[in-house]
Design a protein around this motif. Structure first.
Motif, mmCIF file in Angstrom:
data_model
loop_
_atom_site.group_PDB
_atom_site.id
_atom_site.type_symbol
_atom_site.label_atom_id
_atom_site.label_comp_id
_atom_site.label_asym_id
_atom_site.label_seq_id
_atom_site.Cartn_x
_atom_site.Cartn_y
_atom_site.Cartn_z
ATOM 1 N N SER A 97 -2.406 3.154 3.711
ATOM 2 C CA SER A 97 -3.611 2.703 3.005
ATOM 3 C C SER A 97 -3.239 1.508 2.145
ATOM 4 O O SER A 97 -2.160 1.466 1.552
ATOM 5 N N PRO A 124 -5.140 -2.101 -0.177
ATOM 6 C CA PRO A 124 -6.387 -2.687 -0.683
ATOM 7 C C PRO A 124 -6.896 -3.791 0.226
ATOM 8 O O PRO A 124 -6.158 -4.704 0.596
ATOM 9 N N GLY A 144 0.807 -1.213 0.000
ATOM 10 C CA GLY A 144 0.000 0.000 0.000
ATOM 11 C C GLY A 144 0.843 1.265 0.000
ATOM 12 O O GLY A 144 2.047 1.256 -0.248
ATOM 13 N N GLU A 200 -10.812 0.079 0.196
ATOM 14 C CA GLU A 200 -9.500 0.539 0.629
ATOM 15 C C GLU A 200 -9.475 0.583 2.159
ATOM 16 O O GLU A 200 -10.395 1.102 2.791
#
Length: 950
Positions: A426, A428, A392, A433
């Protein structure tokens, strides 16, 4: 000492407790008779039962809990008989089981958790001939729900009150009557009982009605309910006095048991030393009564103690109290908490040797012992799994007073022990998200920086509407998720913040902040390339350990040292970390036992150091607690055999995994309580309710309902749609129970995160280097192409960490939500390329001055090529815009947001930016780069999001 083998047991009990699960026996003519699995949870009030719960721990060993359940109509002789049977069963299983006396209507929470949502004993029993339930006409029954206890009560109006929840079971309909003073949680739990009655006694086919206390006759269901009681009449205002409350005794009293007789033990304070290993004792705590059995007591002594406890109940007029029997060395947390002092070392760990002896004895008696002893393979790694995606976007800030300093990509995994940091990550998730905001507090950091970091992180989470999981992490106690996010993590001594420098100046403390040219020793550890750490420690020989690899530099020399207990994987991690700490340096490899004099001189001389494997704290079986926090008092209640349904949206829960603590906050929790959730977690750790010596630096995660990360949901069988339902716990369960379509909350707009990490062209591969037998060799830095790519971008803000996977070569379309439809790539390819080129302009870093960054030959051609590509991209966008604009419905932007009071119906919210008016659409794509940068930051982010969504 007790001597009782499995073959001495009744035939029905032999061979039990060898695998996880529940086994039940009913007492018939003073003999145990096995109850088939399909009848588990069905109890008769005239009978007594033995319930054995066997649980396998992570280490593979088996733990036993023995419950004997006494129906309200069962005989006293049967009570004594079943109590003796449990003592014999415990002895045959090794003497380590905990025994519980369960009285109908007053069962322990642990016992009830085996038979969720409830048990409803049936009338009769063996003596009265009710061995089987015979079909008969349905009888209207009234039940009262007190917590998890369900008791049948007289079907008369005077039974009802304002404080409790009642269930009226009629032939065609089940009514739930909720007293006006009952809580939402009590009403929701009662609905689970309604579901159980519907499935058990109505084959799932009957109507459900919820009646609130105070409803008038005009309400059809309320009128039908009161008609069954002969008409409506107001209930008395005075709360009903419960007749089943267990009387409290005058303080805690300890009695020794000798030949069936009890004698009070006089003492000013209750100490563990009062308990003699050759005796049995009764500890009277009022609500609970405990029997403690010394390890050197005989089987007869233990039987006498249990019989004395039964007599104790009869003589003290407390027949409904619970009895818990424990063995020395295996006391429950509840028992130990009753003492003023209990040595932490007194709890005996379950020995494998003892378990093996029990298995050997059973095998000798012809009992199948498969599953009784389980050992993990010595070659298997017990490393915890991260349950988080490591690819991420990461942003890291260092705290300096009230300021956040954003770290560049090359520096964002290099922390100083005297500083505090905030990270925002952040990545997935399964259908969206996911976000994580964490604070990292260095061991040497000052309180001023710690308070600022925690406050700023909390404000960040609040600004993102509490969507991210929030973590408080202390140096040295980092969870596996942290290292996977950071990937190649380095901890330096000292600090850079003004508060730290001020502290060491005022206290005249030596400044040990890392000096790249000085002497420094790093310990390297980790489980793989995506989880590796280098920690600077004191540069002394006592800091070495045979189970680790080390990097030592000083006096223009770099040494590597590998302990004799390290593996080739450990050494590979050391090589990788060396590329980050001291690249382009000659190194001298040292092996334990054949070090050079120069190596020891840098460490101040040779001395003794540890040579054993370092044992890590393992993640224990999780425990879930519901909790309330007010007036500096934290009240917790453990929930046994928990499921996702135990997480009530109005409450706060704590999931304790020993190495990590999660605080779960429901959507319906009072907003005023949300700022207190971190305090709740800290209070929980401080009080250490499980008495497991929780470290004060244990990581704490704050998790909000609807935004649970995968490393939290792994402890449950998780259904993400449950947290998307509208309403409180009662309304949600009632909607499901009455087959009404549950209202779902509108999908939340995720806050985009820009920054931090971008991909490098290739992922580093294990490097093969020739190693000679010479200890003082000149090490040539053989780099992989991936490392060269990393080094070339080392100072770039958007450089990703060492082990980031490479980007996709071709175009990629990712579904933002599970139900969104992926478009045809063949049709979108030109447009995707155009938008990507346009977005790239927005993401470009600010240009550096020419004197700092010399312009390479051919750069002007590259610039012209980029401008040409940009013009072509804009041309493609305008052409496709003209083609599609006529067929695209347009709406005001205000009606497209999820917060809109007048939302547009029947549109794909995942692409709602595509429905903007033509003017707004034109504004997005016809803006020049200079115009874009003049916009406020929030406007820039909004437009970039629009480009990505479209």
């Amino acid at each position: 000492m007790a001597t009782f083998s499995m073959r001495d047991l009744d035939e029905a009990l032999q061979g039990c407790g060898q695998k996880s699960g529940i086994e039940i026996w009913r007492i018939e003519n003073f003999k145990p008779v096995a109850v088939p699995n399909e009848s588990h949870g069905k109890f008769f009030s005239g009978d007594s039962y033995i319930v054995l719960k066997t649980t396998a721990s992570k280490s593979g060993s088996l733990h036993h809990d023995i419950h004997y359940w006494l129906g309200k109509d069962s005989s006293q002789d049967e009570h004594g008989s079943v109590a003796v049977m449990t003592v014999e069963l415990d002895s045959a299983l090794g003497g380590r089981a905990v025994q519980y006396r369960e009285v109908q209507g007053h069962e322990t929470e642990k016992f009830l958790s085996y038979f969720k949502p409830c048990i409803i004993p049936q009338e009769g029993g063996v003596a009265s001939g009710f061995n089987h339930v015979k079909p008969e006409e349905h009888q209207t029954r009234l039940y009262i729900c007190k917590g998890k206890h369900v008791v049948r009560v007289p079907f008369v109006r005077s039974t009802l009150n304002h404080d409790d929840v009642f269930i009226l079971d009629t032939e065609s309909k089940i009514f739930q009557f909720s007293g006006s003073n009952s809580s939402i949680q009590e009403r929701a739990k009662a609905l689970e009982v309604v579901q159980y009655i519907k499935d058990t006694y109505h084959d799932g086919k009957c109507e459900i009605a919820a009646v609130d206390d105070g409803r008038m006759m005009a309400d059809a269901e309320a009128g039908e309910f009161w008609e069954l009681f002969g008409g409506f009449a107001p209930l008395p205002k005075k709360s009903a006095v419960s007749d089943d409350q267990t009387a409290e005794s005058d303080g805690i009293k300890l009695f020794s048991v000798e030949k069936g007789q009890t004698e009070a033990v006089e003492a000013e304070t209750l100490e563990k030393e009062l308990l003699d290993t050759n005796k049995c004792y009764i500890l009277d705590c009022g609500l609970e009564v405990f029997v403690w059995k010394g390890r050197n007591t005989s089987i007869d002594q233990r039987k006498n103690a249990c019989e004395a406890a039964e007599d104790f109940f009869r003589s003290s007029e407390r027949p409904k109290s619970n009895l818990i029997s424990v063995m020395e060395g295996f006391e429950t947390v509840m028992f130990r908490s009753k003492f003023d002092s209990w040595p932490a070392t007194s709890t005996v760990a379950e020995p494998r040797q003892g378990r093996g002896k029990v298995a050997a004895l059973l095998q000798k008696q012809g009992v199948n012992v498969e599953g009784l002893v389980k050992t993990s393979s010595p070659s298997s790694k017990d490393e915890p799994k991260p349950y988080i995606d490591g690819t991420g976007n990461l942003q890291v800030w260092r705290i300096n007073n009230e300021e956040k300093i954003l770290l560049e990509g090359a520096e964002q995994s290099k922390f100083y022990s005297g500083d505090c940091y905030i990270l925002q990550y952040s990545y997935p998730g399964d259908d969206r998200e996911e976000y994580l905001v964490g604070t990292w507090l260095g061991k040497q950091s000052v309180e001023e920086d710690r308070a600022s970091a925690i406050s700023m992180a909390s404000k960040m989470v609040e600004s993102m509407k509490f969507m991210p999981a929030q973590a408080r992490i202390y140096e040295g106690k980092e969870p596996i998720q942290f290292f996977v996010i950071m990937q190649s993590f380095i901890t330096f001594k000292g600090g850079l913040s003004d508060a730290f420098k001020k502290y060491i100046a005022e206290n005249e403390v030596p400044d040990n902040t890392y000096d790249a040219e000085g002497v420094a020793l790093f310990r390297v550890q980790g489980s793989g390339p995506e989880d590796m750490q280098a920690i600077q420690i004191d540069a002394v020989s006592t800091g070495l350990n045979s189970s680790h690899c080390y990097i030592l530099h000083g006096d223009s020399t770099v040494f590597t040292w590998c302990g004799n207990l390290t593996t080739s994987d450990d050494q590979e991690l050391m090589e990788r970390m060396l590329d980050l700490i001291k690249p382009d340096e000659h190194t001298k490899a040292q092996k334990e036992g054949i070090e050079s004099e120069q190596f020891w001189e840098l460490l101040g001389g040779k001395s003794e150091y540890p040579s054993q494997k370092i044992k890590k704290d393992g993640e224990s079986d999780p425990h879930l607690f519901s909790c309330t926090f007010s007036n500096e008092t934290l009240k917790v209640t453990e929930i046994f055999n928990f499921t996702q349904d135990d997480l009530m949206t109005e409450d706060i829960f704590i999931l304790n995994c020993h190495t990590e603590v999660y605080v779960w906050v429901g959507q319906q929790v009072d907003p005023k309580k949300k700022p207190q959730v971190l305090d709740i977690g800290e209070k929980f750790i401080k009080h250490d309710f499980l008495l497991e010596n929780l470290a004060s630096e244990t990581p704490i995660y704050i998790v909000t309902e609807g935004n649970e990360p995968p490393f939290f949901t792994r402890f449950f069988t998780w259904d993400s749609t449950k947290s998307a339902m509208h309403g409180d716990s009662f309304q949600r369960k009632l909607a499901v129970l009455t087959n009404k379509k549950p209202l779902l909350n509108k999908p939340k707009r995720r806050v985009p995160v820009y920054s931090g990490r971008s991909s490098v062209p290739d992922k580093p591969q294990p490097r093969s280097r020739s190693v000679t037998s010479t200890t003082d060799r000149s090490r040539v830095r053989g780099r992989s192409p991936a490392f060269n790519a990393l080094a070339a971008n080392f100072g770039n803000v958007s450089t990703r960490n060492l082990s980031t996977p490479p980007p996709m070569v071709g175009p990629m379309v990712r579904k933002l939500y599970p139900k969104s439809h992926a478009p045809d790539l063949t049709k979108l390819a030109p447009k995707s390329a155009a938008i990507a080129a346009r977005t790239a302009i927005f993401e470009k870093p600010k240009p550096t001055p020419p004197q700092e960054t010399p312009t390479s030959p051919g750069s002007s051609e590259a610039t012209n090529g980029a401008e040409t590509a940009e013009d072509e991209s804009m041309s493609n966008i305008k052409e496709e815009e003209a083609e599609e604009e006529s067929n695209l419905p347009t709406f005001p932007y205000e009606r497209l947001t999820t917060e809109s009071e007048d939302p547009v119906p029947d549109i794909d919210l995942t692409r709602r930016e595509a429905y903007l008016t033509a003017a707004e659409f034109k504004e997005k794509f016809e803006m020049t780069k200079s115009e874009f940068h003049k916009l406020p930051k929030w406007k820039q982010n909004k437009l970039k999001t629009a480009v990505q969504l479209f």
